[in-house]
Design an enzyme around this catalytic site. Structure first.
Site, PDB file in Angstrom:
ATOM      1  N   TYR A 116       0.850  -1.240   0.292  1.00 44.01           N
ATOM      2  CA  TYR A 116      -0.463  -0.137  -0.401  1.00 44.01           C
ATOM      3  C   TYR A 116       0.963   1.143  -0.015  1.00 44.01           C
ATOM      4  O   TYR A 116       2.086   0.979   0.184  1.00 44.01           O
ATOM      5  CB  TYR A 116      -1.119  -0.328   1.163  1.00 44.01           C
ATOM      6  CG  TYR A 116      -0.368   0.207   2.401  1.00 44.01           C
ATOM      7  CD1 TYR A 116       0.248  -1.301   3.158  1.00 44.01           C
ATOM      8  CD2 TYR A 116      -0.348   1.147   3.477  1.00 44.01           C
ATOM      9  CE1 TYR A 116       0.948  -0.216   4.443  1.00 44.01           C
ATOM     10  CE2 TYR A 116       0.127   1.449   4.600  1.00 44.01           C
ATOM     11  CZ  TYR A 116       1.224   1.008   4.798  1.00 44.01           C
ATOM     12  OH  TYR A 116       1.630   1.116   6.297  1.00 44.01           O
ATOM     13  N   GLU A 139      12.441   2.442  14.513  1.00 38.35           N
ATOM     14  CA  GLU A 139      11.433   3.843  13.831  1.00 38.35           C
ATOM     15  C   GLU A 139       9.925   3.415  14.546  1.00 38.35           C
ATOM     16  O   GLU A 139      10.059   2.165  15.873  1.00 38.35           O
ATOM     17  CB  GLU A 139      10.561   3.221  12.719  1.00 38.35           C
ATOM     18  CG  GLU A 139      10.303   1.977  12.078  1.00 38.35           C
ATOM     19  CD  GLU A 139      10.149   1.757  10.874  1.00 38.35           C
ATOM     20  OE1 GLU A 139       9.865   2.490   9.812  1.00 38.35           O
ATOM     21  OE2 GLU A 139       9.791   0.665  10.352  1.00 38.35           O
ATOM     22  N   LEU A 172      11.061   1.377   6.916  1.00 36.65           N
ATOM     23  CA  LEU A 172      10.247   1.713   6.208  1.00 36.65           C
ATOM     24  C   LEU A 172      11.163   3.010   5.605  1.00 36.65           C
ATOM     25  O   LEU A 172      11.410   3.412   6.668  1.00 36.65           O
ATOM     26  CB  LEU A 172       9.285   1.968   6.412  1.00 36.65           C
ATOM     27  CG  LEU A 172       7.928   2.538   5.127  1.00 36.65           C
ATOM     28  CD1 LEU A 172       7.989   0.701   4.418  1.00 36.65           C
ATOM     29  CD2 LEU A 172       7.354   3.277   5.018  1.00 36.65           C
TER      30      LEU A 172
END
Ligand SMILES: Cc1ncc(COP(=O)(O)O)c(C=O)c1O
Length: 297
Positions: free
Chosen positions: A38, A187, A212
């Site tokens: 996505y 993260e 990411l």
């Protein structure tokens, strides 16, 4: 009010439908296996922000999972624009997702002729609430990073992120910072993590399979370099973060939010710091807003 979604799957060659009527098969592999990827992009003033960077990451996510884009990039760009237009979203987020389609449940990939599913929708956000968070700052709690080893792929497999975000909320915090076995922060559950050391150096983890590759992260790094700020891309420990003079998080929906507390420890003077606020203002200024009137092919 955002009401229209775009759906393309085995049953539809691609159509705009009311959200309450929009749906995919119960055998869709996104639903059964989270076998999909996505993107989330910011919509600002009706325009799509940093589109090219999102499309590049989209292609890289597809390739990582051996997924084929359900339409050409050009057609996708038109659908993204049309979804924003039909929903009349001025400030918000644009979400699009591709799964490996619907087929009889079996872990292995379905036959190559099974079409991928594409879903696109746009949602307005409360800009005033986000600006208020930027003014006051937010807090984070640290939790063990229990995700798989390929966190660089933007897949819809987000269960550990979901559980971490919920735990943060129950602890009264905005975000969870995930910590690896070495005690360093990877993260946030849905954001990249940053600190500013006492000498003004901006520190964020380098890209690897651990995190990411955030689009806002890449824009903020460009901004820091433009501002000739010192940047170090390296891991940092929770202790280092607690002792930092400033900290912040970034994502396409949160943009850049100052962090004023980590696990109850106050960061700096407990108020958003000047370096963070400067970076926030400057990085917003350099992000690219797409031309929304792309001629059709
Ligand atoms: C785990 C994780 N890290 C970082 C980010 C920030 O990425 P971006 O700046 O592209 O929104 C996200 C966004 O969803 C995320 O889920």
């Amino acid at each position: 009010m955002s009401r229209i979604a775009f759906v393309k799957d085995a049953f539809s060659a691609g159509s705009y439908v009311h959200r309450r009527e929009a749906g995919v098969s119960i055998e869709d592999r996104g639903f059964l296996f989270s076998d999909g990827i996505y993107e989330v992009c910011e919509i600002r003033g009706g325009g799509l922000v940093d589109e090219q960077r999102h499309l590049d990451r989209y292609q890289s996510s597809l390739a990582s999972l051996q997924l084929i884009s359900p339409m050409s990039l050009r057609s996708l760009q038109l659908v993204l624009r049309e979804t924003i237009r039909r929903n009349r979203v001025c400030d918000g987020i644009l979400y699009f997702q591709v799964t490996r389609g619907a087929a009889r449940r079996d872990h292995g990939f379905p036959a190559p002729d099974v079409p991928a599913t594409l879903v696109v929708f746009a949602t307005p956000i409360d800009v005033a609430a986000r600006e208020e968070k930027a003014r006051t700052g937010v807090t984070v709690v640290t939790l063990p990073d229990e995700r798989w080893a390929r966190r660089d792929i933007k897949t819809t497999s987000l269960l550990p992120n979901v559980l971490a975000k919920q735990a943060a909320r129950e602890a009264g915090a905005y975000e969870a910072w995930l910590v690896d076995e070495a005690g360093t922060v990877t993260e946030g559950a849905s954001t990249n993590a940053w600190i500013i050391a006492g000498d003004g150096t901006i520190v964020t983890r380098a890209l690897s399979h651990d995190i990411l590759p955030g689009i806002s992260r890449s824009v903020i790094l460009d901004a820091a370099r433009d501002l000739q700020m010192k940047v170090e891309e390296r891991p940092f420990t929770v202790e280092e973060a607690k002792a930092a003079s400033e900290a912040f998080l970034s994502s396409s929906s949160a943009i850049l939010l100052p962090i004023v507390g980590i696990d109850g420890a106050r960061i700096g003077n407990g108020k958003p710091g000047p370096v963070t606020l400067r970076l926030r203002a400057f990085s917003r200024g350099i992000s690219q807003i797409s031309d929304m009137h792309l001629p059709s092919i």
